[in-house]
Design an enzyme around this catalytic site. Structure first.
Site, PDB file in Angstrom:
ATOM      1  N   CYS A 111       0.812  -1.228   0.000  1.00 52.34           N
ATOM      2  CA  CYS A 111       0.000   0.000   0.000  1.00 52.34           C
ATOM      3  C   CYS A 111       0.843   1.275   0.000  1.00 52.34           C
ATOM      4  CB  CYS A 111      -0.941   0.010   1.202  1.00 52.34           C
ATOM      5  SG  CYS A 111      -2.002  -1.427   1.289  1.00 52.34           S
ATOM      6  N   HIS A 249      -3.566   7.082   3.048  1.00 54.33           N
ATOM      7  CA  HIS A 249      -3.933   5.801   2.432  1.00 54.33           C
ATOM      8  C   HIS A 249      -5.335   5.425   2.911  1.00 54.33           C
ATOM      9  CE1 HIS A 249      -3.994   1.733   1.155  1.00 54.33           C
ATOM     10  NE2 HIS A 249      -3.774   1.208   2.360  1.00 54.33           N
ATOM     11  N   ASN A 279     -10.132  -0.501  -0.193  1.00 53.67           N
ATOM     12  CA  ASN A 279      -8.674  -0.363  -0.181  1.00 53.67           C
ATOM     13  C   ASN A 279      -8.116  -0.852  -1.524  1.00 53.67           C
ATOM     14  OD1 ASN A 279      -5.926  -0.550   0.222  1.00 53.67           O
ATOM     15  ND2 ASN A 279      -6.055  -1.622   2.188  1.00 53.67           N
TER      16      ASN A 279
HETATM   17  N1  ACO Z   1     -18.960  -8.911   8.574  1.00 51.00           N
HETATM   18  C1  ACO Z   1     -19.516  -9.147   9.774  1.00 51.00           C
HETATM   19  N2  ACO Z   1     -18.794  -9.445  10.867  1.00 51.00           N
HETATM   20  C2  ACO Z   1     -17.460  -9.507  10.738  1.00 51.00           C
HETATM   21  C3  ACO Z   1     -16.819  -9.275   9.503  1.00 51.00           C
HETATM   22  C4  ACO Z   1     -17.618  -8.968   8.393  1.00 51.00           C
HETATM   23  N3  ACO Z   1     -17.107  -8.710   7.179  1.00 51.00           N
HETATM   24  N4  ACO Z   1     -15.475  -9.399   9.678  1.00 51.00           N
HETATM   25  C5  ACO Z   1     -15.282  -9.706  10.983  1.00 51.00           C
HETATM   26  N5  ACO Z   1     -16.490  -9.784  11.613  1.00 51.00           N
HETATM   27  C6  ACO Z   1     -16.734 -10.065  13.017  1.00 51.00           C
HETATM   28  C7  ACO Z   1     -15.645 -10.900  13.644  1.00 51.00           C
HETATM   29  O1  ACO Z   1     -15.880 -12.271  13.396  1.00 51.00           O
HETATM   30  C8  ACO Z   1     -15.792 -10.540  15.109  1.00 51.00           C
HETATM   31  O2  ACO Z   1     -16.862 -11.272  15.647  1.00 51.00           O
HETATM   32  P1  ACO Z   1     -16.805 -11.807  17.170  1.00 51.00           P
HETATM   33  O3  ACO Z   1     -16.739 -10.588  18.024  1.00 51.00           O
HETATM   34  O4  ACO Z   1     -18.079 -12.569  17.295  1.00 51.00           O
HETATM   35  O5  ACO Z   1     -15.566 -12.664  17.250  1.00 51.00           O
HETATM   36  C9  ACO Z   1     -16.234  -9.069  15.064  1.00 51.00           C
HETATM   37  O6  ACO Z   1     -16.748  -8.840  13.739  1.00 51.00           O
HETATM   38  C10 ACO Z   1     -15.119  -8.089  15.366  1.00 51.00           C
HETATM   39  O7  ACO Z   1     -14.008  -8.439  14.552  1.00 51.00           O
HETATM   40  P2  ACO Z   1     -12.662  -7.642  14.602  1.00 51.00           P
HETATM   41  O8  ACO Z   1     -11.675  -8.231  13.653  1.00 51.00           O
HETATM   42  O9  ACO Z   1     -12.229  -7.475  16.007  1.00 51.00           O
HETATM   43  O10 ACO Z   1     -13.150  -6.214  14.030  1.00 51.00           O
HETATM   44  P3  ACO Z   1     -12.403  -4.845  13.993  1.00 51.00           P
HETATM   45  O11 ACO Z   1     -13.237  -3.804  14.596  1.00 51.00           O
HETATM   46  O12 ACO Z   1     -10.951  -4.943  14.435  1.00 51.00           O
HETATM   47  O13 ACO Z   1     -12.361  -4.535  12.418  1.00 51.00           O
HETATM   48  C11 ACO Z   1     -10.946  -4.637  10.478  1.00 51.00           C
HETATM   49  C12 ACO Z   1     -11.701  -5.426  11.531  1.00 51.00           C
HETATM   50  C13 ACO Z   1     -11.951  -3.841   9.667  1.00 51.00           C
HETATM   51  C14 ACO Z   1     -10.194  -5.571   9.553  1.00 51.00           C
HETATM   52  C15 ACO Z   1      -9.957  -3.646  11.162  1.00 51.00           C
HETATM   53  O14 ACO Z   1      -9.219  -4.326  12.168  1.00 51.00           O
HETATM   54  C16 ACO Z   1      -9.002  -3.014  10.228  1.00 51.00           C
HETATM   55  O15 ACO Z   1      -9.376  -2.240   9.373  1.00 51.00           O
HETATM   56  N6  ACO Z   1      -7.693  -3.302  10.376  1.00 51.00           N
HETATM   57  C17 ACO Z   1      -6.659  -2.718   9.589  1.00 51.00           C
HETATM   58  C18 ACO Z   1      -6.866  -2.894   8.147  1.00 51.00           C
HETATM   59  C19 ACO Z   1      -6.187  -4.092   7.582  1.00 51.00           C
HETATM   60  O16 ACO Z   1      -5.607  -4.917   8.254  1.00 51.00           O
HETATM   61  N7  ACO Z   1      -6.237  -4.129   6.262  1.00 51.00           N
HETATM   62  C20 ACO Z   1      -5.485  -5.058   5.521  1.00 51.00           C
HETATM   63  C21 ACO Z   1      -4.709  -4.279   4.512  1.00 51.00           C
HETATM   64  S1  ACO Z   1      -3.442  -3.407   5.224  1.00 51.00           S
HETATM   65  C22 ACO Z   1      -3.422  -1.851   4.820  1.00 51.00           C
HETATM   66  O17 ACO Z   1      -4.007  -1.448   3.867  1.00 51.00           O
HETATM   67  C23 ACO Z   1      -2.643  -0.904   5.640  1.00 51.00           C
END
Ligand code: ACO
Length: 356
Positions: A111, A249, A279
């Site tokens: 990214c 980003h 993204n």
């Molecule tokens: N739809 C519904 N529920 C979902 C989904 C979905 N698509 N995805 C996860 N869940 C659920 C999980 O199973 C979890 O359920 P549980 O509480 O029953 O276990 C709950 O939602 C919470 O999940 P988390 O992973 O803790 O959610 P969080 O608030 O951390 O959001 C996310 C996840 C959006 C990925 C966030 O952490 C994020 O944006 N992280 C950084 C981005 C990233 O890693 N991107 C990859 C590319 S890297 C880059 O571009 C820099």
């Protein structure tokens, strides 16, 4: 000193949309979860190759700058989803642009790739090695998506953006930059089943998958981008109040808001378009630059801060001084071929394969 003025900008947004409601027919998710946790409403699915996306964005940028491909010395393509590895994808873009005198190279810093490439090309102009370059960020991230996994399936989209930079005596373009890589966390974000580490004769190579520890990436992205911005401000001898536009980003709206808060930047200065595209990795920043100009956020002589974070974990921040021109020299008619499929239809075969 040769500065590297930005004289052209262009983007390529593939037409087929995949909405959150569409995705909820593929994985167990819903519009409300995706919007509140990520800020994304829809993303684009490309019906063409990364090279074609890159070519349209680059041609638009060349037209905007009022120059032809044969005037370009360098084509740098930031991508982690290349059409081909050997020959590199930039060489096909060079051919498509008729930029036959240009060096052509792919840059992979995930990214952060576009800001890495912009730094590299600017340094070549500063050093007097080249005079004109086109820098592109182009990705087909949805090619990697495992459509049976809801955590990653909702985040990514396809697209491309580009800028042209030209040697100039005017103090403009990329004026301060900081890039780096936190390898202690290399494993928290990666793509499986891709690369020569795989023993392809041992077992059939299955679909690839985007694996990440979301919360860790989130925390490190906010910290890394904010620190890199501070470093660049110091280099440029500027205060945050001097910055007119922040172009972060686009990985998650909450990451953008957290950086904004850390840097104390008001909403009206921040470019956000993640709701439309998700993204798009190395393409988010050049697409956002184009749209910031179209929307009037970037104005004549704007002072711009841009920051990115990606797999590696790579990070980058850039201070860009825009020039006085905010309109294209020539309106481009570069465009993609028509697409007669919906986003859902385009991913249908991959969805079936991932579910089996
Ligand atoms: N739809 C519904 N529920 C979902 C989904 C979905 N698509 N995805 C996860 N869940 C659920 C999980 O199973 C979890 O359920 P549980 O509480 O029953 O276990 C709950 O939602 C919470 O999940 P988390 O992973 O803790 O959610 P969080 O608030 O951390 O959001 C996310 C996840 C959006 C990925 C966030 O952490 C994020 O944006 N992280 C950084 C981005 C990233 O890693 N991107 C990859 C590319 S890297 C880059 O571009 C820099």
């Amino acid at each position: 000193m040769n500065y590297a003025k930005i004289t052209g900008w262009g983007k390529c947004i593939p037409p087929a949309k995949l909405s959150n409601d569409d995705l909820s027919t593929v994985v167990d998710t819903n519009d409300e979860w995706i919007k509140t946790r990520t800020g994304i409403s829809e993303r684009r699915i490309s019906h063409v190759s990364t090279a074609e996306l890159a070519t349209v964005a680059a041609q638009q940028a060349l037209d905007c700058a009022g120059i032809n491909g044969d005037e370009i010395d360098l084509v740098l393509l930031a991508t982690c989803s290349p059409s081909t590895l050997v020959a590199n994808t930039a060489s096909l873009v060079q051919k498509n642009l008729n930029a036959t005198g240009a060096a052509a190279c792919d840059v992979n810093a995930a990214c952060s790739g576009f800001l890495y490439a912009l730094q590299n090309a600017t340094a070549q102009i500063n050093a007097g090695m080249i005079k004109k370059a086109v820098i592109i960020g182009a990705e087909r991230m949805t090619w990697y998506v495992n459509w049976s996994k809801r955590d990653s399936a909702v985040l990514f989209g396809d697209g491309a953006g580009a800028v042209v930079i030209e040697a100039s005596e005017e103090k403009s373009g990329l004026l301060a930059s900081k890039t780096g890589c936190d390898t202690s966390n290399r494993d928290i974000l990666h793509i499986t089943n891709f690369g020569t580490d795989i023993n392809k004769y041992d077992q059939p190579v299955g679909p690839s998958d985007l694996l990440f520890e979301g919360r860790e990436v989130f925390k490190r992205a906010v910290k890394g981008m904010a620190e890199a911005c501070d470093d660049v401000l110091e280099q440029a001898n500027l205060a945050l109040d001097d910055i007119n536009v922040l172009i972060p980003h686009q990985a998650n709206l909450r990451i953008i808001q957290a950086i904004q808060q850390k840097l104390s930047v008001s909403d009206d200065k921040v470019m956000v378009n993640i709701q439309n595209y998700g993204n798009t990795s190395a393409a988010t920043i050049p697409i956002a630059i184009c749209e910031a100009v179209e929307q009037g956020l970037i104005q004549s002589n704007s002072k711009i801060m841009s920051a990115a974070f990606g797999a590696g974990l790579t990070w980058a921040a850039s201070y860009i001084q825009w020039s006085d021109r905010i309109t294209p020299i020539k309106i481009s008619n570069a465009t993609l071929p028509d697409c007669d499929k919906t986003g859902l239809e385009l991913i249908n075969q991959a969805v079936l394969a991932c579910k089996n």
